[in-house]
Design a protein around this motif. Structure first.
Motif, PDB file in Angstrom:
ATOM      1  N   ILE A 268      -1.561  -3.740   7.095  1.00 29.73           N
ATOM      2  CA  ILE A 268      -1.805  -2.826   6.529  1.00 29.73           C
ATOM      3  C   ILE A 268      -0.846  -1.585   7.182  1.00 29.73           C
ATOM      4  O   ILE A 268      -0.787  -0.457   6.744  1.00 29.73           O
ATOM      5  N   LYS A 350      -9.718  -4.667   7.454  1.00 23.06           N
ATOM      6  CA  LYS A 350      -8.543  -4.223   6.478  1.00 23.06           C
ATOM      7  C   LYS A 350      -7.362  -4.313   6.859  1.00 23.06           C
ATOM      8  O   LYS A 350      -6.201  -4.097   6.385  1.00 23.06           O
ATOM      9  N   GLN A 356      -1.784  -4.526  -0.454  1.00 24.79           N
ATOM     10  CA  GLN A 356      -1.419  -3.221  -0.768  1.00 24.79           C
ATOM     11  C   GLN A 356       0.159  -3.447  -0.514  1.00 24.79           C
ATOM     12  O   GLN A 356       1.072  -2.284  -1.028  1.00 24.79           O
TER      13      GLN A 356
END
Length: 407
Positions: A268, A350, A356
């Motif tokens: 991330i 995450k 993403q």
């Protein structure tokens, strides 16, 4: 007499484009260290193999002779360049990472340009039938997940299938050390096709020899290759690239940090895509309050058009002034940054959410195994993680020795 005149012409052209004559960098005694001379810069060593032939070239903006694009230099010498083949980012290097590149005609030369990062990954039989010889000249950065070694294998396969010779104009590897886990082939992908470590420690010419020697081409194919070696080069030399290898490796620091920071593509954490300082910074919005330094990714055409955390401030590490020469001398991928940011991230579940990101994808494909995430979660130290890379890493180093052309 004709041979003498030809040599004089070559020497004159070499001086005009800033290339030393073949062997001209030689010196003795207490003189300064000999200057590195790339394969492309040694015109007399390979022009005889191109004269009178229909030539295909796998090139991009790093493909230069002196300071001039190699296709322009070779055309001026009467070499018939029939087709140009472009890798990821395109022949002119203006396509974003991972973007599909279409076939085109080069506006400057009128030469047809066939993309090897679009509808096909290797030259077709029709492409090869129109050629007598292929030239490969791309600046690699020495990482398993940098796609030029994939393009090399695809071009070798096409040459082998069509009985064409491949001439490789070799260039130094700026990250010529060997480190990282050897790829577990269960995680083979477009960013990891060969059972090699994160940094493979070879030039393109050496890697081609390894592809042949390890029989990595399909159906036992062997490609006839001729490597024009780099002069005055050894693997432990620190090499500053004269041309940026791709849009997101736009500084020497980014090139040297790339083996360590590209691993964050499976997390991330932004590596600075969407800024003009990619692969020299790390950060995420969730790290606000833990770090003062911040940057904001935005859409940049030709670099990263939909970056992770677009238009959001990312907080983290500024590595733009990191001592990359010391990193090179250490000969190690830096895992400390991964460990630090994993420990700092508030939601560990995450941290490895690659969904993403529009870039590389799963961390398993980048690091090369499915135990790395468990090792971080378990709090293993960098040295403890490194021990798990054996014996595969040592076995690879031993195998690699057979194919080296430089000390």
């Amino acid at each position: 007499m004709i041979r003498l005149l030809s040599l004089l012409v070559l020497l004159a052209v070499s001086r005009c484009i800033g290339v030393p004559p073949h062997g001209a960098s030689k010196n003795t005694g207490n003189a300064k260290p000999q200057r590195i001379v790339t394969g492309a810069d040694q015109l007399p060593a390979y022009l005889p193999y191109l004269r009178g032939k229909r030539v295909g070239m796998v090139v991009n903006p790093t493909s230069v002779i002196g300071k001039k694009a190699s296709i322009d230099s070779l055309q001026s010498l009467g070499i018939r360049i029939k087709t140009v083949f472009g890798p990821e980012h395109g022949f002119r290097g203006n396509a974003s990472n991972g973007a599909v590149v279409k076939d085109d005609t080069d506006a400057q030369t009128g030469i047809p340009v066939i993309s090897l990062y679009g509808s096909k990954r290797k030259p077709s039989k029709a492409d090869m039938d129109s050629l007598d010889v292929m030239v490969f000249d791309l600046q690699d950065v020495g990482c398993r997940f940098y796609t030029h070694i994939n393009t090399l294998a695809d071009v070798m396969e096409a040459c082998a299938e069509n009985n064409k010779e491949l001439i490789i104009l070799d260039r130094p590897n700026p990250n010529a050390y060997v480190d990282g886990p050897v790829l577990d082939m269960r995680f083979k992908s477009g960013i990891g096709r060969f059972p090699v470590p994160v940094t493979h420690g070879m030039t393109i010419g050496e890697f081609a020899r390894m592809i042949n020697g390890q029989h990595w081409l399909p159906n036992g194919l062997q490609c006839k290759i001729k490597v024009i070696q780099v002069l005055n080069y050894t693997h432990n030399m620190y090499y500053e690239l004269p041309v940026n290898p791709s849009p997101n490796l736009n500084t020497q620091a980014s090139v040297m940090l790339y083996p360590s920071l590209c691993l964050f593509e499976g997390t991330i954490i932004s590596q600075g895509r969407g800024t003009y300082m990619p692969f020299t910074v790390l950060g995420a919005p969730a790290l606000k309050g833990k770090y003062d330094f911040n940057f904001t990714p935005v859409s940049i055409k030709g670099m990263s058009e939909a970056p992770l955390h677009q238009d959001r401030a990312c907080y983290g590490l500024d590595l733009r002034n990191y001592n990359v020469k010391a990193l090179h001398a250490a000969g190690r991928v830096n895992l400390k940054w991964m460990i630090e940011l994993y420990n700092a991230y508030p939601d560990k579940g995450k941290f490895f959410d690659y969904t993403q990101s529009t870039a590389m994808g799963r961390i398993e494909r980048l690091i090369g195994n499915d135990v790395f995430t468990k090792q971080l979660a378990g709090g293993l130290s960098e040295e403890a993680i490194r021990k798990t890379w054996e014996p595969g890493l040592s076995q690879y180093k031993k195998m690699r020795l057979k194919y080296l052309l430089y000390k």
